[in-house]
Motif scaffolding. Structure first.
Motif, PDB file in Angstrom:
ATOM      1  N   LEU A 212     -22.990  19.169  -3.795  1.00 34.66           N
ATOM      2  CA  LEU A 212     -21.700  19.688  -3.333  1.00 34.66           C
ATOM      3  C   LEU A 212     -20.989  18.655  -2.461  1.00 34.66           C
ATOM      4  CD1 LEU A 212     -22.462  23.428  -2.433  1.00 34.66           C
ATOM      5  CD2 LEU A 212     -20.855  22.606  -4.164  1.00 34.66           C
ATOM      6  N   ASP A 213     -21.730  18.023  -1.570  1.00 34.40           N
ATOM      7  CA  ASP A 213     -21.139  17.029  -0.677  1.00 34.40           C
ATOM      8  C   ASP A 213     -20.578  15.847  -1.467  1.00 34.40           C
ATOM      9  OD1 ASP A 213     -20.590  16.207   2.029  1.00 34.40           O
ATOM     10  OD2 ASP A 213     -22.158  14.709   1.797  1.00 34.40           O
ATOM     11  N   ALA A 214     -21.283  15.432  -2.512  1.00 35.70           N
ATOM     12  CA  ALA A 214     -20.826  14.306  -3.326  1.00 35.70           C
ATOM     13  C   ALA A 214     -19.580  14.657  -4.120  1.00 35.70           C
ATOM     14  CB  ALA A 214     -21.939  13.863  -4.272  1.00 35.70           C
ATOM     15  N   ALA A 215     -19.427  15.935  -4.463  1.00 33.27           N
ATOM     16  CA  ALA A 215     -18.280  16.370  -5.258  1.00 33.27           C
ATOM     17  C   ALA A 215     -17.033  16.600  -4.419  1.00 33.27           C
ATOM     18  CB  ALA A 215     -18.623  17.654  -6.008  1.00 33.27           C
ATOM     19  N   LEU A 216     -17.172  16.564  -3.103  1.00 36.97           N
ATOM     20  CA  LEU A 216     -16.063  16.948  -2.227  1.00 36.97           C
ATOM     21  C   LEU A 216     -14.803  16.135  -2.488  1.00 36.97           C
ATOM     22  CD1 LEU A 216     -15.165  18.714   0.169  1.00 36.97           C
ATOM     23  CD2 LEU A 216     -15.982  16.907   1.686  1.00 36.97           C
ATOM     24  N   ASP A 217     -14.939  14.823  -2.642  1.00 38.28           N
ATOM     25  CA  ASP A 217     -13.760  13.968  -2.765  1.00 38.28           C
ATOM     26  C   ASP A 217     -13.021  14.147  -4.090  1.00 38.28           C
ATOM     27  OD1 ASP A 217     -13.930  12.953  -0.265  1.00 38.28           O
ATOM     28  OD2 ASP A 217     -14.672  10.979  -0.828  1.00 38.28           O
ATOM     29  N   THR A 218     -13.639  14.789  -5.064  1.00 35.28           N
ATOM     30  CA  THR A 218     -12.933  15.049  -6.328  1.00 35.28           C
ATOM     31  C   THR A 218     -12.594  16.528  -6.499  1.00 35.28           C
ATOM     32  OG1 THR A 218     -15.093  15.109  -7.442  1.00 35.28           O
ATOM     33  CG2 THR A 218     -13.845  13.057  -7.561  1.00 35.28           C
ATOM     34  N   GLU A 219     -13.346  17.426  -5.849  1.00 39.10           N
ATOM     35  CA  GLU A 219     -13.046  18.858  -5.930  1.00 39.10           C
ATOM     36  C   GLU A 219     -11.926  19.250  -4.972  1.00 39.10           C
ATOM     37  OE1 GLU A 219     -14.217  21.466  -7.833  1.00 39.10           O
ATOM     38  OE2 GLU A 219     -15.160  19.960  -9.094  1.00 39.10           O
ATOM     39  N   ALA A 220     -11.873  18.602  -3.826  1.00 41.89           N
ATOM     40  CA  ALA A 220     -10.763  18.831  -2.897  1.00 41.89           C
ATOM     41  C   ALA A 220      -9.536  18.075  -3.411  1.00 41.89           C
ATOM     42  CB  ALA A 220     -11.153  18.341  -1.501  1.00 41.89           C
ATOM     43  N   PRO A 221      -8.339  18.417  -2.921  1.00 43.79           N
ATOM     44  CA  PRO A 221      -7.140  17.705  -3.383  1.00 43.79           C
ATOM     45  C   PRO A 221      -7.258  16.199  -3.199  1.00 43.79           C
ATOM     46  CG  PRO A 221      -6.524  19.656  -2.139  1.00 43.79           C
ATOM     47  CD  PRO A 221      -8.008  19.504  -1.983  1.00 43.79           C
ATOM     48  N   THR A 222      -6.904  15.455  -4.238  1.00 36.79           N
ATOM     49  CA  THR A 222      -7.035  13.999  -4.197  1.00 36.79           C
ATOM     50  C   THR A 222      -5.691  13.276  -4.323  1.00 36.79           C
ATOM     51  OG1 THR A 222      -7.432  13.930  -6.592  1.00 36.79           O
ATOM     52  CG2 THR A 222      -9.362  14.056  -5.159  1.00 36.79           C
ATOM     53  N   GLY A 223      -4.608  14.021  -4.566  1.00 33.79           N
ATOM     54  CA  GLY A 223      -3.322  13.357  -4.693  1.00 33.79           C
ATOM     55  C   GLY A 223      -3.344  12.318  -5.795  1.00 33.79           C
ATOM     56  N   ASP A 224      -2.912  11.107  -5.468  1.00 35.83           N
ATOM     57  CA  ASP A 224      -2.894  10.007  -6.437  1.00 35.83           C
ATOM     58  C   ASP A 224      -4.074   9.053  -6.260  1.00 35.83           C
ATOM     59  OD1 ASP A 224      -0.469  10.865  -7.590  1.00 35.83           O
ATOM     60  OD2 ASP A 224       0.672   9.894  -5.988  1.00 35.83           O
ATOM     61  N   LEU A 225      -5.079   9.476  -5.507  1.00 39.46           N
ATOM     62  CA  LEU A 225      -6.222   8.595  -5.279  1.00 39.46           C
ATOM     63  C   LEU A 225      -6.987   8.334  -6.570  1.00 39.46           C
ATOM     64  CD1 LEU A 225      -7.661  10.083  -1.953  1.00 39.46           C
ATOM     65  CD2 LEU A 225      -6.544   7.852  -2.239  1.00 39.46           C
ATOM     66  N   ASP A 226      -7.319   7.085  -6.784  1.00 39.59           N
ATOM     67  CA  ASP A 226      -8.126   6.667  -7.932  1.00 39.59           C
ATOM     68  C   ASP A 226      -9.584   6.682  -7.489  1.00 39.59           C
ATOM     69  OD1 ASP A 226      -9.198   5.520 -10.187  1.00 39.59           O
ATOM     70  OD2 ASP A 226      -8.413   3.507  -9.791  1.00 39.59           O
TER      71      ASP A 226
ATOM     72  N   TYR B 161       0.837  -1.199   0.000  1.00 34.09           N
ATOM     73  CA  TYR B 161       0.000   0.000   0.000  1.00 34.09           C
ATOM     74  C   TYR B 161       0.873   1.250   0.000  1.00 34.09           C
ATOM     75  CZ  TYR B 161      -4.195  -2.759   0.831  1.00 34.09           C
ATOM     76  OH  TYR B 161      -5.232  -3.647   0.702  1.00 34.09           O
ATOM     77  N   ASP B 162       0.626   2.119  -0.975  1.00 36.60           N
ATOM     78  CA  ASP B 162       1.364   3.371  -1.094  1.00 36.60           C
ATOM     79  C   ASP B 162       0.536   4.535  -0.563  1.00 36.60           C
ATOM     80  OD1 ASP B 162       3.537   2.131  -2.463  1.00 36.60           O
ATOM     81  OD2 ASP B 162       2.350   2.181  -4.316  1.00 36.60           O
ATOM     82  N   VAL B 163       1.207   5.591  -0.139  1.00 34.44           N
ATOM     83  CA  VAL B 163       0.507   6.795   0.291  1.00 34.44           C
ATOM     84  C   VAL B 163       0.037   7.550  -0.955  1.00 34.44           C
ATOM     85  CG1 VAL B 163       0.679   9.000   1.493  1.00 34.44           C
ATOM     86  CG2 VAL B 163       1.854   6.979   2.413  1.00 34.44           C
ATOM     87  N   ALA B 164      -1.281   7.666  -1.103  1.00 35.78           N
ATOM     88  CA  ALA B 164      -1.857   8.392  -2.243  1.00 35.78           C
ATOM     89  C   ALA B 164      -2.171   9.830  -1.880  1.00 35.78           C
ATOM     90  CB  ALA B 164      -3.128   7.691  -2.726  1.00 35.78           C
ATOM     91  N   LEU B 165      -2.419  10.088  -0.599  1.00 35.59           N
ATOM     92  CA  LEU B 165      -2.717  11.454  -0.147  1.00 35.59           C
ATOM     93  C   LEU B 165      -2.392  11.548   1.332  1.00 35.59           C
ATOM     94  CD1 LEU B 165      -3.988  14.219  -0.964  1.00 35.59           C
ATOM     95  CD2 LEU B 165      -6.172  13.328  -0.113  1.00 35.59           C
TER      96      LEU B 165
END
Length: 339
Positions: free
Chosen positions: A201-215, A149-153
């Motif tokens: 807005l709540d649903a968009a949070l995980d993609t609008e906020a910084p996501t690093g390398d998260l898929d 497991y790598d650190v994605a964020l």
């Protein structure tokens, strides 16, 4: 020679099984984080695991050795979005570590995720702010590293001790006038006229906020699912404090939410997001201040607020610093992709 490890599913309606599962989880978290451990209470966890969710399938597992529970784990599978991924958790109390328990649990849960067609595994691990910034030497980080497991964020766990004086709040409010926006605040479920845009807005949070390398993909934003989550919060004895800014076009431009646990007494800053076209007006600061002021006026007994923010989210971290939040721990959002 240690006896064999047995991995068993947990029926969330079996009180003894669920409580043993939670006990292993809580013991592990307290060992790793001490007083700063953020632990879902027994009844909060029970309510979540018993929910018949349309968006998430949740499974729990315990590891037994010689008749004793020596570890616990969980698997969460999205049912409407992110169908390629699975969220995995493994916790082992300190006295049972380095005996193969964690590895056995992880292998079992990963196999279940693969059987469900998932090819990206996500997990989290936390360590104190006093430890090395990269988590080197910390049990959870080293376990994750050994298992691919790598650190994605990277996130910071922050704490704000309450109360914040009205003088400080008023001074900060003067810097964020929110001209041209109408503010609305409430306690409890989102009012009907705002719920669809709040959910979006709540649903968009995980993609609008910084996501690093998260898929990760945006989450579904159906109102009925949001209402189901509110019902679960009520079952968990949690109270939501919400504030929004409405733009001149009548649309919700920004939202923020604080949730108070009726069990542990603490407050938790959940989502905060400003629409892209409304950024640059200090709306994030303004609505967080209004929400904080409402919390302090209606729940003055709450001693502190906890929150997580991506270390790369400089804007939101700056807002939190102005409010008085201080970093107390780091959390790594981990990811493992199958070939």
């Amino acid at each position: 020679m240690p006896s064999a490890i047995e991995i068993l599913p947990v029926d969330p309606f079996d009180t003894a099984a669920h409580d043993a599962w939670w006990g292993a989880y809580a013991a592990a978290r307290r060992t790793d984080m001490g007083a700063d451990a953020l632990i879902w209470t027994l009844e909060e966890s029970r309510a979540e695991m018993q929910q018949r969710s349309a968006t998430t399938e949740r499974r729990a597992f315990i590891a037994r050795r010689g008749g004793a529970v020596v570890g616990s784990g969980s698997l969460a599978l999205g049912l409407k979005d992110n169908l390629h991924s699975a969220s995995i958790a493994v916790t082992v109390p300190p006295e049972h570590r380095r005996t193969g328990v964690g590895s056995a649990l992880l292998a079992h849960i990963e196999a279940k995720a693969r059987a469900a067609g998932r090819r990206t595994f996500r997990a989290e691990t936390t360590w104190p702010a006093s430890a090395p910034a990269d988590g080197g030497g910390q049990p959870g980080r080293e376990f994750a590293r050994r298992h691919g497991y790598d650190v994605a964020l990277g996130d910071l766990q922050n704490r704000l001790d309450l109360p914040v004086t009205e003088t400080v709040v008023d001074a900060l409010l003067a810097e964020a006038p929110a001209d041209g926006y109408e503010l609305h605040s409430w306690i409890g479920p989102v009012p009907e006229q705002f719920v669809a845009e709040w959910a979006a807005l709540d649903a968009a949070l995980d993609t609008e906020a910084p996501t690093g390398d998260l898929d990760v993909e945006a989450y579904s934003a159906e109102v009925e699912d949001h209402r189901a989550d509110e019902a679960m919060q009520a079952a968990q004895n949690r109270t939501s404090f919400g504030t929004i800014a409405v733009a001149s076009d009548g649309r919700v431009a920004a939202y923020t939410q604080i949730v108070v646990s009726g069990d542990d007494g603490n407050a938790y800053q959940w989502g905060t997001l400003v629409r892209r076209e409304d950024r640059g007006h200090r709306l994030g600061l303004r609505i967080k201040l209004e929400n904080l002021r409402m919390l302090q006026r209606h729940a003055p007994e709450v001693p502190r607020i906890y929150t997580y923010n991506a270390e790369s989210n400089e804007h939101m971290l700056a807002v939190n610093v102005r409010l008085g939040f201080a970093p107390i721990a780091r959390m790594a959002e981990l990811q493992k992709k199958l070939g």
